[in-house]
Design a protein around this motif. Sequence first.
Motif, mmCIF file in Angstrom:
data_model
loop_
_atom_site.group_PDB
_atom_site.id
_atom_site.type_symbol
_atom_site.label_atom_id
_atom_site.label_comp_id
_atom_site.label_asym_id
_atom_site.label_seq_id
_atom_site.Cartn_x
_atom_site.Cartn_y
_atom_site.Cartn_z
ATOM 1 N N GLU A 51 0.825 -1.208 0.000
ATOM 2 C CA GLU A 51 0.000 0.000 0.000
ATOM 3 C C GLU A 51 0.860 1.259 0.000
ATOM 4 O O GLU A 51 0.633 2.183 -0.791
ATOM 5 N N THR A 52 1.859 1.290 0.862
ATOM 6 C CA THR A 52 2.704 2.477 0.962
ATOM 7 C C THR A 52 3.544 2.670 -0.301
ATOM 8 O O THR A 52 3.636 3.775 -0.837
ATOM 9 N N SER A 53 4.149 1.599 -0.784
ATOM 10 C CA SER A 53 4.998 1.710 -1.979
ATOM 11 C C SER A 53 4.202 2.153 -3.192
ATOM 12 O O SER A 53 4.664 2.977 -3.988
ATOM 13 N N ALA A 109 9.621 6.681 -9.472
ATOM 14 C CA ALA A 109 8.401 5.865 -9.524
ATOM 15 C C ALA A 109 8.758 4.402 -9.762
ATOM 16 O O ALA A 109 8.213 3.499 -9.120
ATOM 17 N N ALA A 110 9.694 4.186 -10.684
ATOM 18 C CA ALA A 110 10.160 2.817 -10.953
ATOM 19 C C ALA A 110 10.900 2.252 -9.746
ATOM 20 O O ALA A 110 10.758 1.068 -9.404
ATOM 21 N N ALA A 111 11.686 3.099 -9.083
ATOM 22 C CA ALA A 111 12.466 2.645 -7.925
ATOM 23 C C ALA A 111 11.567 2.137 -6.811
ATOM 24 O O ALA A 111 11.913 1.177 -6.102
ATOM 25 N N GLU A 112 10.409 2.766 -6.656
ATOM 26 C CA GLU A 112 9.477 2.306 -5.611
ATOM 27 C C GLU A 112 8.962 0.905 -5.915
ATOM 28 O O GLU A 112 8.859 0.058 -5.024
ATOM 29 N N LEU A 113 8.617 0.660 -7.182
ATOM 30 C CA LEU A 113 8.150 -0.684 -7.550
ATOM 31 C C LEU A 113 9.280 -1.706 -7.415
ATOM 32 O O LEU A 113 9.048 -2.848 -7.006
ATOM 33 N N GLU A 114 10.500 -1.275 -7.756
ATOM 34 C CA GLU A 114 11.634 -2.193 -7.643
ATOM 35 C C GLU A 114 11.911 -2.532 -6.173
ATOM 36 O O GLU A 114 12.177 -3.691 -5.827
ATOM 37 N N LYS A 115 11.836 -1.529 -5.324
ATOM 38 C CA LYS A 115 12.046 -1.753 -3.890
ATOM 39 C C LYS A 115 10.991 -2.694 -3.325
ATOM 40 O O LYS A 115 11.285 -3.578 -2.517
ATOM 41 N N LEU A 116 9.754 -2.513 -3.786
ATOM 42 C CA LEU A 116 8.662 -3.378 -3.337
ATOM 43 C C LEU A 116 8.891 -4.818 -3.784
ATOM 44 O O LEU A 116 8.706 -5.768 -3.012
ATOM 45 N N ASN A 174 11.705 -6.246 -4.488
ATOM 46 C CA ASN A 174 12.844 -6.809 -3.753
ATOM 47 C C ASN A 174 12.457 -7.199 -2.326
ATOM 48 O O ASN A 174 13.012 -8.152 -1.764
ATOM 49 N N ALA A 175 11.501 -6.463 -1.769
ATOM 50 C CA ALA A 175 11.066 -6.755 -0.400
ATOM 51 C C ALA A 175 10.235 -8.028 -0.331
ATOM 52 O O ALA A 175 10.167 -8.682 0.719
ATOM 53 N N PHE A 176 9.603 -8.371 -1.430
ATOM 54 C CA PHE A 176 8.761 -9.577 -1.475
ATOM 55 C C PHE A 176 9.168 -10.408 -2.695
ATOM 56 O O PHE A 176 8.443 -10.457 -3.695
ATOM 57 N N PRO A 177 10.312 -11.069 -2.622
ATOM 58 C CA PRO A 177 10.865 -11.756 -3.807
ATOM 59 C C PRO A 177 10.006 -12.892 -4.343
ATOM 60 O O PRO A 177 10.180 -13.297 -5.487
ATOM 61 N N GLY A 178 9.111 -13.411 -3.570
ATOM 62 C CA GLY A 178 8.278 -14.515 -4.053
ATOM 63 C C GLY A 178 7.066 -14.064 -4.841
ATOM 64 O O GLY A 178 6.349 -14.891 -5.426
ATOM 65 N N GLU A 179 6.815 -12.755 -4.872
ATOM 66 C CA GLU A 179 5.627 -12.223 -5.552
ATOM 67 C C GLU A 179 5.978 -11.814 -6.985
ATOM 68 O O GLU A 179 6.391 -10.683 -7.237
ATOM 69 N N VAL A 180 5.811 -12.731 -7.931
ATOM 70 C CA VAL A 180 6.188 -12.444 -9.317
ATOM 71 C C VAL A 180 5.317 -11.356 -9.934
ATOM 72 O O VAL A 180 5.756 -10.625 -10.841
#
Length: 502
Positions: free
Chosen positions: A177-179, A195-202, A204-210
């Motif tokens: 939600e925050t990202s 904007a892209a960096a936020e999605l990339e950070k998200l 990376n935080a949840f590597p199992g979520e393809v």
Amino acid sequence: MKNTLSSTLIFLSILLSNFLSAQNTIGGKIVTVPEEEVNRQSEFLTAESERLLGHYDKAMPLYEKFTMDYPDNDAAWYGLARTYTQQKELPKAIDAIQKAIKIDPKNVWYQIYFADLMEQTGRIRDAVQIYETLTKNNPNVPEFFQKMAHLQVLSGDPKNALKSLEKVEKIAGISEETSRSKHLIYIGLGDQKRAAAELEKLANAFPGEVDLLYDLADFYEKTGDKNAARKIYEQILKENPDDPVAQIAILDKPKNSNDANYLQSLHTLFANPKVDIDAKIKELLPYFDKIGKMNDPSLVSGLLILAADLEAAHPTEAKAWSISGDLFYQFDRLPEALERYQKCIALNPSVFSVWANSMDILLEQKRFADLQKMSENAMDAFPNQPLAYLNFGLAANENGQSDNALRQLQQGILMTGNNADLRLDFVSQIGVAYLKKKNFEEAKKRLEATISKGGERHPGILEHLGDAYFGLGEKEKAVDFWKKSSAIQPSTDLEKKISGNQ
């Protein structure tokens, strides 16, 4: 919700019963409660009960009397504020909640409700100020910073909203939600990189979520960074070589999109039911704008083969039959298109464009009995779509049911609004209905009234007005209107009428 309300009311009833007993136990001794206190508690609990039951019209005067008698009771002012809100008396609600806050300025629930009222009345900056106080006094509550960020965006202060969301992340960690909120704010600020960096950070935080990687790649594609998108899909394939979405995405698309070889390379993936249907449709959509310019039979064949693959792989998906039907429709393969549209409707009847194309095909094929039945079903499914009523009227006219046609046409024309062209189509068919009834004067009246409103450019209006004059014995006027109609849209029938061989 019902159970919670019932429990609350039972609790209030018990309290009320205890208060009315006029006794209480303090330090093991029975103490008599003053009658005034008993009455005070009784009045408050009665008002609360009415509010909780949704009887706001009864609760309001009870709260008003109670706050007049006991103006220092903050809970009563809060209850009155909520009651005023339900009664749509927001200025009074604001006044009441401010009095509750004045009595108990540390009560966060009063502050939250006050901010909600500010938001409801469009005083967004005032709501932001309230949450600034709440976050200052409660620095470890992420929900307060989250709400403040939302209000800051509404107030036109996205940069401070980003700071608030950063606080949320520090307290609660990275969340979707925050990202995504930060991502959207950066898009609004025109900062595509962040904007892209936020999605990339998200991701990376949840590597199992393809799906998060799909979203990142999709964002890169939409912003024109094809190379970055490809790297993400290649990353997905390293972890899962059989990922169907990534497999489609990394295919080398030809510079000339009219390449039958590329379509052929999609065949195996389109035939695989495990590959996401939306990813397949995404590959087909760009071709619809080019269909009218296609001269290569192998390209046409390639698209129709992919349509067949889509049907076979996803036979219970309405969108598979819809997109396949659209391809056959665009290539003027009407019987095949209609068959697919009918399957789509059977699976999901809620898409009107499929009905509209189906009715067009039946009209083109002059299958008026089928058209009348389908348009009747369309009227039931979409009672506010005038096109269904127009097709019913047209079919009913052709089927010799002019009275039935008139009823639906007169109802449907009320839905045309500002669509002047569609309104003329209705009047044209209303004119036909009166011609079928041999009421040539009424037909002439209805049709002639449109001549100064665009009817002079409508071939149907002109032809049927000529028919009306012919029925009234005014052959010269009839031929004149038939010629005007033929100049816009010539036909064999008009030629016969003009030559007198009708």
